[in-house]
Each structure stands twice: as C-alpha cells, then as structure tokens.
Design a protein around this motif. Structure first.
Motif, PDB file in Angstrom:
ATOM      1  N   GLU A  66       0.786  -1.210  -0.053  1.00  0.00           N
ATOM      2  CA  GLU A  66       0.170  -0.012  -0.029  1.00  0.00           C
ATOM      3  C   GLU A  66       0.866   1.226  -0.112  1.00  0.00           C
ATOM      4  OE1 GLU A  66      -3.105   0.255   2.732  1.00  0.00           O
ATOM      5  OE2 GLU A  66      -3.951  -1.611   2.271  1.00  0.00           O
TER       6      GLU A  66
ATOM      7  N   ARG B  46      -1.337  -5.288   6.470  1.00  0.00           N
ATOM      8  CA  ARG B  46      -2.647  -6.204   6.490  1.00  0.00           C
ATOM      9  C   ARG B  46      -3.870  -5.647   6.097  1.00  0.00           C
ATOM     10  NH1 ARG B  46      -7.032  -8.046   9.396  1.00  0.00           N
ATOM     11  NH2 ARG B  46      -7.154 -10.353   9.960  1.00  0.00           N
ATOM     12  N   GLN B  47      -4.674  -6.517   5.245  1.00  0.00           N
ATOM     13  CA  GLN B  47      -5.612  -6.137   4.400  1.00  0.00           C
ATOM     14  C   GLN B  47      -6.838  -7.253   4.754  1.00  0.00           C
ATOM     15  OE1 GLN B  47      -3.752  -5.915   0.468  1.00  0.00           O
ATOM     16  NE2 GLN B  47      -3.292  -3.842   0.700  1.00  0.00           N
ATOM     17  N   GLU B  48      -7.923  -7.009   4.285  1.00  0.00           N
ATOM     18  CA  GLU B  48      -9.150  -7.893   4.378  1.00  0.00           C
ATOM     19  C   GLU B  48      -9.753  -7.657   3.037  1.00  0.00           C
ATOM     20  OE1 GLU B  48     -12.750  -9.437   6.914  1.00  0.00           O
ATOM     21  OE2 GLU B  48     -11.911  -7.395   7.492  1.00  0.00           O
TER      22      GLU B  48
ATOM     23  N   ILE C 230     -10.706  -4.808  -1.400  1.00  0.00           N
ATOM     24  CA  ILE C 230     -10.164  -4.554  -0.121  1.00  0.00           C
ATOM     25  C   ILE C 230     -10.947  -3.712   0.595  1.00  0.00           C
ATOM     26  CG2 ILE C 230      -8.190  -3.732   1.081  1.00  0.00           C
ATOM     27  CD1 ILE C 230      -6.560  -4.230  -1.479  1.00  0.00           C
TER      28      ILE C 230
ATOM     29  N   ARG D 162     -12.134  -0.962   2.762  1.00  0.00           N
ATOM     30  CA  ARG D 162     -11.262   0.373   3.113  1.00  0.00           C
ATOM     31  C   ARG D 162     -12.478   1.422   4.026  1.00  0.00           C
ATOM     32  NH1 ARG D 162      -6.245  -0.132   1.586  1.00  0.00           N
ATOM     33  NH2 ARG D 162      -6.155  -0.720  -0.295  1.00  0.00           N
TER      34      ARG D 162
END
Length: 319
Positions: A129, A140-142, A265, A267
């Motif tokens: 990012e 860390r991303q979901e 993702i 946000r």
C-alpha cells in the motif's frame, strides 16, 4: 411444478383453481396421504396463503436488476465486486441448468432477467500500500471475494423472473416443512435401533445389570411412543403452521454495507477509491448466506459478445 407455475402466474384472491393448486402441490410435496387424512384442503389454506404472500414480498425485495455489460462493469461497484473477472458471469450462465432450459425454451430471446446468487467470503492477507509517497510492504488487508456463482430463475421480463424467484422461495419453505417431519422419522428410527440394542443386551445381562437396563429400556420405549405419536398424519398440519405462519424464521433477507476499493479490499469510507457497496443476503434456517441480486443481460443470443464487452472493460481498467 406446472400447477405452481400457474398459481404464481395467475394469482387471484379466494378459493381460485390456482390457490387450490398451490395447496395441492404443497401437500403432495410433504405427504400425499394428507389429502385423505381429514381437513384437506381447508386446514392448509391459511398457512399456504401466508407463505405465498411472504415469498412474493421477499422476491420483490431482491435488489436489481443490475445491467450486466461493459459500462456497468466499469461504473457499478456492485457489478465489479460480484464478477471479479469478465469470464465469471458467462461461466455461471453456461453452467446453469435453469439458463440452459431457458435458452431451449426461448431460442430467439434477445434479453433475459435472472437472479445471481454467490457466496460472499473474506480473507486476511498482507499486501502493498502507498502511504503518501512511501510504499509500505506487508500491510494487513481484508479482501472480500465471491465463490459458487449461480444463475437461476431466468425470465423474459423482470416480473416473470421475480415470479420464479417467489416460487423458488415458496418451494424452499415447503421443503422446511418436509424436513421437520423427516427429522422426526429419523429420530424414530434411532429410537427403534436403541430399543433393539437394549433388548439384545437384556438377553445376556446378569441379574445386577438387568435393573439399570430395564429402566433405560422403559425410558426409550416412552420416547419411542411419543415419536410414533408425533408421526400421526393428524399432527402434520402443525408442521405447516410452524413453518408457513412464521416463515421469517426459515428464510429472510439482510443487507450489509461494505466499503470496498476496485480490488475488493475493505476500506474506510473516507479512503481514496473507496465505494460503499450494499449486499443483500438471503439467509436460511441453517444461517448459510447467499448474496443475491437480479441481473439483466441483453444480447444473450450471442453470449460471446458479453464476454468480449466485459473483457474490453477489464482491459480498460488495466486488470
């Protein structure tokens, strides 16, 4: 099935041939002998009518139709979220038995409305990012993604597609009635097996063992008697009432708002590139969720054109 199609296509209030057909179909699906068990069809009018109204109302709340095409793939965050690649929709259409039957019945159809159902999933990962001008690694991303794309209940018009969705929801509710009864039948079989095992053990039991075994057997026989009584045909209408008069316990819709970017993702709402996407989930008694929406496709006579148009959109997005 034809009787149910007739009902949903020609509903009139009161004791019309169509409403009688819906009751006949529901009873036939659960237990045909109920037609001769007394109280038929009057005993079933209220629960069946209530479930039909609920199914229609639920079908009317399914969002859409989403226009599926190159422009919507670029501009509509929901379309882009549901179909991560241009081939996803066409693969789902080609794999759908309902769509195959639709094209066989309507070979000259130029457009189609249908319901898309998918499993919405989420997973954590570490990615790259930008933080201002700094590229950060292992952030860390979901990510939200979708599986099991299913296209069902197609129709030539939106009204026809929603009628078919309502019919499917009604069938699901009747299926829950049948499952309640089947669960009791399986419970009876388990108790019969338990009884037989206890009788076998009693034949070889010692004097010290017999007292406890006989007590257990009496308890099992009492439960078995209750199970047998619950399977009397006169009790089956209670199952219709339990499900069809409270259908919201077995089938309902729930909306979830999630802010996503173009890569799926999650946000924050204020983040650049974030779009709020509203998902509508169809939830059953087992709590499994299907994200559902109505879609509209034109140029279905040449489904390859849909693939081409979506592929162009994907190239335009640089994906």
């Amino acid at each position: 099935m034809a009787l149910l199609d007739a009902f949903f296509g020609n509903h009139r209030e009161g004791r019309s041939p169509e409403s009688e057909a819906a009751i006949a179909w529901a009873v036939e699906r659960v237990e045909p002998m109920l037609k001769w068990a007394g109280g038929y069809p009057d005993r079933y009018r209220k629960p069946v009518a209530h479930a039909l109204d609920y199914a229609r109302a639920l079908a009317a709340r399914v969002p859409g139709p989403l226009v599926i095409g190159a422009e919507s793939y670029v501009t509509d965050p929901l379309v882009h979220a549901l179909f991560a690649s241009p081939d996803k929709l066409c693969l789902a259409v080609d794999a759908s038995r309902a769509m195959k039957a639709f094209f066989q019945a309507h070979p000259d159809a130029a457009e189609v409305y249908a319901m898309v159902a998918v499993r919405r999933m989420a997973k954590a990962r570490f990615g790259l990012e930008m933080d201002g001008e700094i590229l950060r690694r292992d952030v860390r991303q979901e990510v939200v993604y979708f599986t099991d794309h299913t296209v069902a209940e197609p129709g030539l018009t939106e009204a026809e597609a929603r009628q078919r969705i309502a019919r499917g929801l009604f069938e699901s509710l009747i299926g829950h009635v049948a499952k309640r009864i089947e669960a009791r039948k399986q419970g009876k079989q388990a108790l019969e097996q338990e009884r037989d095992e206890l009788l076998g053990r009693l034949r070889t039991a010692t004097a010290e063992q017999r007292g406890e075994l006989e007590q257990t057997l009496q308890s099992t026989l009492a439960r078995l008697a209750e199970s047998v009584a619950s399977l009397d045909l006169g009790r089956y209408p209670e199952d219709f009432d339990a499900v069809l008069l409270e259908p919201e316990k077995y089938l309902f819709l729930e909306q979830t708002e999630i802010n996503l970017d173009s890569m799926g993702i999650i946000r924050q709402p204020e983040a650049a590139g974030s779009n709020e996407v509203v998902f509508c989930d169809l939830i059953g008694r087992d709590r499994r969720r299907w994200t559902v929406t109505l879609i509209y496709c034109d140029h279905v006579k040449n489904r390859g054109s849909i693939t081409d148009r979506l592929a162009n959109a994907q190239r335009w997005l640089g994906l």
